[in-house]
Scaffold this motif. Sequence first.
Motif: not given
Lengths: 123, 254, 232
Positions: B186-187, B190, B224-225
């Motif tokens: 996810w990071k 992103s 957003e994930n």
Amino acid sequence: MEIKIDISSGAIYLQIMDRIKRAIVRGDWKTGEQVMSVRDMAIKIGVNPNTVARAYAELEREGMLVSKRGMGTFVTEDAKKIEEEKEKLAAQYAERFGKEIKEIGISVNVMTKLLNKIVKENE
Amino acid sequence: MKFKSLFLKELKQEKAWFMYIFPGFVILELLFLSLYKHYLWQCFALSMIFIVVIFFAVIFSASHSLVNEWKLHTSQFLFSLPVRGWHILLAKFAVHSIVFIVFSFIAFFTVYLIAKGQWGESVWIKSTGVVKIWLIYLFVGIPSMFIEVFPRITSNCFMRFRKLIASFVAIVLFIGFFNYLLPLGWKIFSFLPEATFTTSMSGQVFQGVPMPPDLLTIKTATSENFLPGLATWFLFAVLIFIGDCLLLEKGEEG
Amino acid sequence: MGLVLDLKNVTKKYPGVDALKDFSLSLDRGKIVGLLGPNGSGKTTLMKLIMGFIKPQKGEITVLDGVPNPMIREKIAYVSELDVLYPWMTVREILDFTSNFYRDWEKGKESELLQLLAIEQDKKIGTFSYGMRTRVRVMLALCRKPELVLLDDPFSGIDLVSRAKVQDALLKTYHYKEQSIVLATHIIDEAEPLFDEIVFIEKGQINLQGKADDLREKYSKNITDIYKEVFK
């Protein structure tokens, strides 16, 4: 020519040598005649070609076969050599016969009679 | 050339999918389509269930096909060929991917047609929306084959306790992905755009009541994930696939 | 000539068994070698090591001057001891499938071998007897011209006719001086004249090794009887 290999009696290359020698002295394989290639012979009698090659090489060493470069292997043209071999073989068989007949205690007289009889029967 | 013959071999081996299952499947879907006017919810639910069934059936079939090679000892023949493990696996997965794509397309299309016939084009199903969902479905499903087969390939490298090892590896994969890899992904991903799922009900008749224009244009979900998660899943599958191939060449000890 | 195979101090252990123990073996090219030993003596492990299916814990293996890997298998024909063919394929299909993987596949040899081995090419593998399926497996190896042929126990559990046909085909298609064959078996009998060299292995170690004819002369017995003596 039939070459039968008996896997229960000794080295195979020696058996092949013996059978070929007999064929030559008997005249089944004529002098100067080309002999089967190693591969064909191996397939015919069902043995490993390297074994046949070894038998051929030994026979060459003994002078019974001659290999000509690029042409193949031939029976020797040396008639004297073949005659010698024939006598050698005959002497061998005679010795073997003599030994075995002696073992069962048969006199020379009887043995000669037997031999004569066999020879007549085979004529 | 080598890959092509492996692929054709797999295709022939899996011909049951195309020759027997496919006609039956199409007939059932057509049945749902012709009957939904009388049995709406039954037909709709069953055709929805099909989408789920296909997902698991194809993934299971892919790994079953590989396990069967071990069981029948045909793996010994396959692996004695001068090909790399990834050729063999990829051929298997390619054929099952085709099955996956064809079957799921028909299943999605059926659901869409029923929905469209009953509620009209723009209720909550648009043809472009269906295609999007279908693509996501494939994007999740096809890599799943690579991952599902990993515990089986791993366990094949061991002489004993294969079932135990396979279960253990499966659990490790599951926890590893959802606990560690997914948050990390996810990071990392992103930067990917936010995914939005909008539902427009404006101008539709819903339960006999016409909806006022623009009143019910709902942004039902925004995440957003979502796309970073999908990307992580894909990356995970690629890594596992490399692992599959490496271990496949090792694991012939049985 | 060079070596076709060179194993140095190879050890391969499985849980509870040492399949091969500090095993060293060098074989010259162009020979037909009999790898003789009872079941479980390490013959199959040796073959799998040569093919690169498994790796040894210790030691070095050189095959055709290379390290065992999937690509060296282009130069090796391997007939597994297991019944490995797809039952749903016809003989024709398995021939076509296999031929795509090898550059040394000799299309012209197919009909000769089908005849030699008396195989009907339109039949499905699944309908064949075990002996017949073995003939097909051997055929796949013989349709090629590999530098090394590995045959893992092709004679066990097959009927006499199949056995004779396999042996005959083996000899007829053998590329004299160019090809090496390693044939593992625990039933020698009629196969005896096939071998140049014999390696007796037991419990993962070599018991006796030598030229077949030299062994016959030395022991004045045939290999089958020497086998019985070695493994008594």
